[in-house]
Structure formats: C-alpha cells, structure tokens
Motif scaffolding. Structure first.
Motif, PDB file in Angstrom:
ATOM      1  N   SER A  50       5.291   1.592   7.755  1.00 40.41           N
ATOM      2  CA  SER A  50       3.828   2.627   8.181  1.00 40.41           C
ATOM      3  C   SER A  50       4.319   3.920   8.109  1.00 40.41           C
ATOM      4  O   SER A  50       5.299   3.572   8.924  1.00 40.41           O
ATOM      5  CB  SER A  50       3.103   2.270   8.886  1.00 40.41           C
ATOM      6  N   SER A  88      -3.951  -5.027   3.297  1.00 35.19           N
ATOM      7  CA  SER A  88      -4.899  -4.671   3.646  1.00 35.19           C
ATOM      8  C   SER A  88      -5.693  -4.890   4.371  1.00 35.19           C
ATOM      9  O   SER A  88      -6.107  -6.074   3.842  1.00 35.19           O
ATOM     10  CB  SER A  88      -5.223  -2.455   3.334  1.00 35.19           C
ATOM     11  N   SER A  89      -6.937  -4.247   5.192  1.00 35.60           N
ATOM     12  CA  SER A  89      -8.064  -4.792   5.736  1.00 35.60           C
ATOM     13  C   SER A  89      -9.263  -4.971   4.000  1.00 35.60           C
ATOM     14  O   SER A  89      -9.726  -5.787   4.510  1.00 35.60           O
ATOM     15  CB  SER A  89      -8.811  -3.837   6.681  1.00 35.60           C
ATOM     16  N   GLU A 142      -0.543  -4.156   1.839  1.00 37.87           N
ATOM     17  CA  GLU A 142       0.459  -2.979   3.083  1.00 37.87           C
ATOM     18  C   GLU A 142       1.739  -2.856   2.429  1.00 37.87           C
ATOM     19  O   GLU A 142       2.444  -3.808   2.517  1.00 37.87           O
ATOM     20  CB  GLU A 142      -0.281  -4.075   4.233  1.00 37.87           C
ATOM     21  N   ARG A 180      -1.794  -4.513  15.016  1.00 38.24           N
ATOM     22  CA  ARG A 180      -2.590  -5.157  14.211  1.00 38.24           C
ATOM     23  C   ARG A 180      -1.583  -5.753  12.970  1.00 38.24           C
ATOM     24  O   ARG A 180      -2.282  -7.056  12.515  1.00 38.24           O
ATOM     25  CB  ARG A 180      -3.090  -3.911  13.530  1.00 38.24           C
ATOM     26  N   ARG A 181       0.021  -6.159  13.589  1.00 40.38           N
ATOM     27  CA  ARG A 181       0.421  -6.652  13.004  1.00 40.38           C
ATOM     28  C   ARG A 181       1.317  -7.301  13.242  1.00 40.38           C
ATOM     29  O   ARG A 181       2.200  -8.158  13.023  1.00 40.38           O
ATOM     30  CB  ARG A 181       1.236  -5.672  11.464  1.00 40.38           C
ATOM     31  N   GLY A 196       1.605  -8.914   3.423  1.00 38.17           N
ATOM     32  CA  GLY A 196       0.143  -9.083   3.766  1.00 38.17           C
ATOM     33  C   GLY A 196      -0.776  -8.593   2.740  1.00 38.17           C
ATOM     34  O   GLY A 196      -0.173  -7.551   2.009  1.00 38.17           O
ATOM     35  N   VAL A 232       7.429  -4.150  12.188  1.00 37.41           N
ATOM     36  CA  VAL A 232       7.135  -4.311  12.952  1.00 37.41           C
ATOM     37  C   VAL A 232       7.855  -4.342  14.245  1.00 37.41           C
ATOM     38  O   VAL A 232       8.466  -3.661  15.370  1.00 37.41           O
ATOM     39  CB  VAL A 232       6.217  -5.256  12.824  1.00 37.41           C
TER      40      VAL A 232
END
Length: 496
Positions: free
Chosen positions: A414, A403-404, A410, A316-317, A401, A335
């Motif tokens: 993670s 968050s949604s 973010e 998703r990233r 970035g 990532v």
C-alpha cells in the motif's frame, strides 16, 4: 503585493477542507485529489508555522469571537493530521470507497485542524462536535447493524460529555466574562474545570472515559480505525495539554489520569485476544503517556499516531483477527514489514520516531514518572511481541488477494502505508543526532526491549482463559458510569 495576507492565509486554510467537501459532493471524481490538496495545505501550514512565517495569534470577530493560535505547539498535531489523512486517501486510491467517505474525511480533517489551533472554549466545542459527527458517520460506512449501534453509542456519549463541556464553558464565562483559555486559568470554579475535563478526556480516549475505543475499533472499517486511533483522539488531547500548561491546578490531575490510563490500557491489551481490540487498548495506554508532558506530548502523539495508522491500515489484510495461532499464519511482505516497523516504533526502537519520542518524554519527566513510563514501555513490548511471531510469506506473485469490490487485484504494498513507514524512519533519523546521551538512550531501549520480551514470555506461559479473563467494562451503562466516576473524582481532587 501578496494575494492574501498571512491572516487571510490562515483563514483560507481552515475553510479549505469544508469548501473542498462541498465541491466533492458536486464533482465526485475530484474527491480524492481535493482530499490530498487539503492534506498538503495542512502540511504546508505546519512548515510555515515552524519557520515563523505565519502570525502566532489570530483574532476574528472581536474579543468574544474566534481566537486562533498557530504556534509551534500545534505543528506536530497538524503534521499528524496531514500524514494520516493523506495515507488513508492514498491507501484506498484503487479501491471503491463506500458512501461519501472522502467527503466526510475532508470535513473531519478540517475539524481536526481547527481543534489544534483554537484558543476559546466555544470554538473548541464547535470543532470537537464537527469531529465527533464526522467520526460517527464514518463508523457507519460499513452499514452493518452492529456498526449502527456502536456509532450511535459513540455519538450519544460524545454529545453527553460535550454538553457538560459547554456548561463548564458557560460557568467560566459567568465568572471571567470570556471564553478564552486564559479565562480558564483564572477561574475559581471547580465545577467548571471538572466539566471541561470530562469532555476533553472522553475525546482523548483517556482512562475510563476512553472505554469506547475497543468496541468502536472492532466494528469500524480499518481505514476508519486508522483515523480514530491515529488522529481523532488527538483532537481532545491537544487542548487538554494546552490547558494543563495554562492552569497549574490541572497539571497533577492530568498527569495522574494519564498514568492510570497507560496502566489500564496496557493490562487489557495484554489480555485481549482480538488484534484490532488489542491495538485500540494500546491507543488508550499510549494516549495516557501523551498526557504526561505538554512539552513532549506533541511529538509523542505524532510518532504514535503515525505508527498506529500503519498498524490499522494493514489490519484489514490480516489472515484473521484472533491472536490464537498467530504464529501459524504467514503474512505477505506488504503486511509483515509495516507491522514490524510500526510496532517497533511504538515500543521505542531506534532509529524510528518512537525512540525519539520516548527519549524526549523521559527527559521531560521527574524520576518517579520516568521509572513508571519505563515499566509501562516494557509492558508495551509484551503487547506487541504477540504480533512478531508470524512468519513472512515468501511469494513471488505481485498481488495478494482482491479489493473489496473484487474488480481488480490489490497491490502487494500500500502506497499509503509506505508513506507512513517512511515518515517514521525519516522523523526518527532526523531527530537522532539531537538526542541527549544517545548511547544511554539506546542502552535503555535495549533494556526495555529485553525486559518486555521476558514479560511476554511469562504472560504467554500463563495465558489461560480463566486466569486472564478481565471484567467487561464496555457496555453503555459501564461507559456512562465510568464518565460519572471520573467527573465525581475530578470534583473531589480539584476541591482539595
């Protein structure tokens, strides 16, 4: 005097996710903690089973009731369920989740745990339906028109094959007077075996019955894709492996289907230009390898599911899903490193878990199958080498970035992904000393890596749309037709 007997603990553990989901609906702020509690309970049960602290066989409601088997076979599948679900919960800890995501996650977790330990066909049918409906609702979480159609298609196909599975279970009962797995071993009904296999093959994402995977992953959110490829497909593969052990006639058939699935998924993964679809095709291929050995399949499923959950959670990233121009898109460290470690584990690089899993699998196979798996592994390297060209983004800022929901930045890393990466390293390092002929295994891994890189270079040089375009096999009619072909083929093969 203990509060619960060992049998009572097994029952309480299986009921816990469903009770927690109900409580989460009443008290939503507790949902994340309740989901983590369910995952920790599953991990604790897996450890207890491994230590021999729980009864192996648990029968409820008499001879025609629920039969459970909490044996060593279920341990890697239960650990995988605990790892992937907890990582998804932790990964989304600081982000608002749409709809009743955590409630559905707990129901899915409970259905999966049950599917790994049940030993009768009716209970297996119920647990697989719980898993299927939960997955259907999770796919719908994004609330787009496209995801609605994909989710409905998944539900339609799943209900169709599970109806066939239930008919197969009824045929076994008519002949043997029992729904237990042992009755399947004694049945002479070819139709019953074929119908049971059709249902489990679809749930496992194997061969033509697994063609629902790519489109479903492309439309589902990254968290849902991590669940689907990480652990949902194992709800079908675990009972399939149990049956292949208990029913000698099914062993060669499942082996052949597994090998065909490994090759089919590999070919389409090499040709696909979408990152998430490539990962889904790879799942179809890797599940085929899991099906080759009931002995080594559990740990292989554990290593693959953990690594694939890493890849989907970081997907998703990605700066974009198109693989064209991938080398010009720098990736942040949060990532880039998980992407490399997860993919290297799947291709079998030491000291990661995938290396031990591939070594165990090779040791459990005959020489011709071992050679075939080695060739497929080279193709797997060529598939994941397409991700390795992206440069590492050197950035000192602590965030990447938003968050949604856009409320907070973010984190660069993670925690859920870190948990899975550490699990890959720990499992691989812990099993490395017990590897038979470690030097030859490492040499073979290096040979596979070099051969796969050469194949990657060759394929990239030939990557022209008109040369690598493959037929579209993912329409609804194609999926239903593929299931029909598999069913007819099983009837012919088992009748020989």
């Amino acid at each position: 005097m203990p509060l619960l007997s060992a049998k009572g603990m097994v029952i309480a553990w299986l009921l816990l996710p469903f009770l927690a989901a109900f409580l989460a609906a009443v008290l939503p702020p507790l949902a994340r903690w309740l989901a983590l509690l369910c995952c920790l309970a599953t991990a604790a049960v897996a450890v207890a089973i491994q230590l021999g602290s729980l009864p192996v066989n648990v029968d409820l409601l008499g001879a025609y009731g629920v039969a459970l088997k909490t044996d060593a076979f279920a341990v890697p599948f239960l650990l995988l369920n605990a790892l992937v679900c907890s990582a998804v919960v932790i990964d989304s800890w600081e982000r608002p989740l749409p709809g009743p995501f955590l409630l559905l996650l707990m129901v899915l977790h409970g259905g999966l745990s049950s599917a790994f330990v049940v030993m009768d066909l009716v209970s297996l049918y119920v647990t697989l339906e719980v898993v299927g409906i939960s997955a259907f609702l999770l796919i719908l979480i994004s609330r787009s028109d496209r995801s609605l159609w994909v989710a409905l298609r998944y539900l339609l196909i799943g209900n169709t094959v599970m109806t066939l599975f239930l008919i197969g279970a009824a045929l076994v009962y008519l002949e043997r007077g029992s729904f237990r797995f042992e009755a399947v071993a004694g049945t002479t009904s070819i139709a019953a075996l074929a119908l049971l296999l059709v249902g489990l093959l679809m749930k496992s994402g194997l061969f033509l019955s697994g063609l629902w995977l790519p489109v479903t992953h492309a439309e589902a959110p990254a968290e849902v894709s991590a669940l689907l490829s990480g652990v949902v497909v194992t709800a079908g593969i675990a009972p399939l492996l149990r049956l292949s052990c208990g029913v000698p006639a099914l062993g060669p058939v499942i082996t052949g289907i597994g090998l065909a699935s490994a090759v089919l998924g590999l070919v389409f993964a090499l040709a696909d230009a979408d990152a998430k679809r490539l990962l889904a095709w790879s799942t179809l291929s890797q599940m085929g390898l899991v099906a080759l050995s009931p002995v080594a399949g559990g740990f292989y499923a554990l290593s693959h599911g953990t690594a694939k959950a890493v890849l989907f959670l970081v997907a998703r990233r990605f700066p974009g899903r198109a693989l064209q121009g991938w080398r010009e898109r720098p990736l942040p460290a949060g990532v880039w490193w998980p992407l490399c470690i997860g993919s290297l584990s799947i291709v079998g690089l030491p000291p990661l878990a995938g290396f031990a899993a591939k070594t165990d699998l090779s040791g459990a196979l005959s020489l011709p199958l071992e050679v075939a798996v080695t060739l497929v592994s080279m193709g797997t390297v060529a598939v994941y080498a397409r991700f390795w060209g992206a440069p590492l983004l050197h950035r000192t800022a602590p965030v990447v970035g938003l968050s949604s929901g856009g409320e907070a930045p973010e984190p660069a890393w993670s925690l859920g992904v870190i948990l899975l990466v550490l699990a890959l390293v720990v499992m691989g390092s812990a099993t490395l000393p017990s590897t038979a002929s470690p030097f030859s295994a490492v040499a073979k891994s290096a040979m596979v890596l070099l051969g796969g890189w050469g194949l990657h270079t060759l394929v990239e040089g030939l990557r022209l749309p008109e040369r690598l375009r493959l037929p579209d096999l993912e329409g609804l009619s194609d999926l239903l037709g593929g299931i029909g072909v598999v069913g007819a083929g099983l009837l012919l093969i088992l009748n020989r």
